[in-house]
Design an enzyme around this catalytic site. Sequence first.
Site: not given
Ligand code: CDP
Length: 806
Positions: A237, A760
């Site tokens: 990761q 999360e």
């Molecule tokens: O770090 P991780 O990718 O696990 O988590 P994240 O930053 O929460 O993003 C998860 C997915 O959700 C990614 O594909 C982000 O681009 C998307 N996302 C989104 O579309 N809009 C947000 N405000 C936050 C995340």
Amino acid sequence: MNDQTPTTVERAEKLQGLGCKRKRVEDARFTQGKGHYVDDIKLPGMLFGDFVRSPYGHARIKSINKDAAMAVPGVVAVLTADDLKPLNLHYMPTLAGDVQAVLADEKVLFQGQEVAFVVAENRYVAADAVDLVEVDYEQLPAINNAFKAMDENAPLLREDIKDKMDGAHGPRKHYNHIFNWSVGDREDTHKAIEGADVVAEELITYQRVHPCPLETCGCVASMDKVNGKLTIWGTFQAPHAVRTVASLITNIPEHNIRIISPDIGGGFGNKVGVYPGYICAAVASIVTGVPIKWVEDRMENLTSTAFARDYHMSGKIAATRDGRITALDCHVLADHGAFDACADPTKFPAGFFNICTGSYDIPLAHVSVDGVYTNKAPGGVAYRCSFRVTEASYFIERMIDILARKLDMDPAEIRMKNFIRKDQFPYTSALGWEYDSGDYETALDKAMKTVDYAGLRAEQNANREAFDRGETRKLMGIGVAFFTEIVGAGPVKNCDILGLGMFDSCEIRIHPTGSAIARLGTISQGQGHATTFAQILASEIGIPADQITVEEGDTDTAPYGLGTYGSRSTPVAGAATAMAGRKIRAKAQMIAAYLLEVHEDDLEWDVDRFQVKGNPEQHKTMAEIAFAAYNQAIPGLEPGLEAVSYYDPPNMTYPFGAYICVVDVDVDTGVTDIRRFYALDDCGTRINPMIIEGQVHGGLTESLAIAMGQEIAYDEIGNVKGSSLLDFFLPTAVETPAWETDYTVTPSPHHPIGAKGVGESPNVGGVSAFSNAVNDAFAHKGLTHTQMPHDHWRVWKTAEKLGLNG
Ligand code: CDP
């Protein structure tokens, strides 16, 4: 302009930028069997490694005899700690400042610990030879209960550090103690609790669980002795951090190590840590000069890599008689297993547990955490949560419900009464965090109206009366949970892992024909980064998302970054992506000004082009600008159109949400029927609503699993009781309810596009909502708190204890 000219709206739609429900570009590959995972890697001459593991929780190793194993045709080597000692590799540094045995040195400290590494022509031969390695053990008394770890006569676990009474995080109180970490105003908090009108007190345990991704951990290490280059494909990761650690351990210069994370089948924190398998495969490849593959099986994954939680949280929460919270105190006993391999930023040995004041304006708070060693597997990780935030959120959300009962208040009402108000943001909590933005009342109000909360409570009252009249054997529970997450680790000034600041990065190259490649320091494990990061860029630089390739996970090509976990990708790498895009746009503006023979200030940006202010006919599209960047010598400008951003976030982001769960509990069987689950999430600006929906569904399903069944339990002699999927609960479509999702939008004021993390959140909020619902079902019968997991047997036991089954 003729009729064929696309309008601004049509041009914007074509980009598929921010807010678009763009279909996941990854799925074409995954649904057609074209994914490329570690176990798909097959190299000429590749050998396979497999571990001899300890059957005991605690035992002395009296001898190891490799002869019979070495005699098996096809076995190339059997490594033990003695073979690694001359290389000084029998111990490795952990992410938490401790050391961990790569292969057990004289003692084993948990069931499943790595004792010897067999290298053979194929994995079947390796497995056969594993059975023939003779290890003579002398069993020792084990500690499976964190509360007994620091008893006067407790067995000494870590003989290697028994005299080292100063640990990575300060003095140790006992030979099985790891650290104490405290924050907040102890004296004033205790005083406020002593003099309070009402105090609720409870021990809240968050059981040991495991992230259990579909793909287990593994790697292929390949040492090219001629060129001196070590390449490791692995389920990592954080590929760059792995490269740095690999360089420090092996002394191979960092530029001669290439770490590649190919497709990863789910991580959820399990693939953050450094495991003995990686070291043994690398050492075996360096020694033999041929590639070595090591891939865990399911039981190895559940018993030896990266547990999560195992927190025992003793809390006191004080309030005025009318329900205004005045103080919160918490002591945590943290069970870290045999080695402290928890993955947290260096200065936070208990992660961000001090977010445990939650969404509430609590004037005084104090937290103290003691970490202890036990005979359990190491590797505490944030199983789909930002560092220990799920534990913190579960703690406060249970404490609030318990307090509400004591005050005879409705759980929603007490939350509304104590919320941090919208006008208080940015808000600094009593435990030191600065919450960036929030609008909690609106979110909970929307949730309550949508589910008809008042109607549900009325129905519950009727159900309780019917139960008492003997007309039903089911009790209805309503779980209300409100959470605030802290994601996006993090500002380099206070967040690092092994001294590496937790910034992240994006490098963009625009090609002459107007397509682009963006490379990031993060790595998707199923979150859809290739889809969403292209959307951020599409909006920033006016190139359609379909023409932007997003690449992650190869340290030879990607800029340095700290990887993907704890929802940090969007807050940190997503911000880097927007900032790199802005650098591209700034240069594009200079090129457009030159081409249009106007001053830069006379230009304005319009979706996919720069146009002359007041004269939109005069414009240059990004495609035209990209071509010009490569074929026209522009005075004072370097050719090309590239940019890189290393983004150090000024603050974390604080997503939040309101979840409501309705459950019917059968008191005769303990069966829980999740009738309804409503989840409202606020993650600021929404990049891709469809991906967010998928993230929320996945996270809620994991929260269902944790709250209602998952547990990695140990017996008194250290046997793991949840080591296969027969015992460890993974919900299928049968157990999973239909999720109702909703949202509000409160942008982050400091993030370039206002986005907060979301991956999360549903795990953080979901667990509390399920648990509150089960507890609520029995609340009128006198139950204060029952521990998770709420599996059928435990729920039935609760009903029995309350005298409901007789
Ligand atoms: O770090 P991780 O990718 O696990 O988590 P994240 O930053 O929460 O993003 C998860 C997915 O959700 C990614 O594909 C982000 O681009 C998307 N996302 C989104 O579309 N809009 C947000 N405000 C936050 C995340």
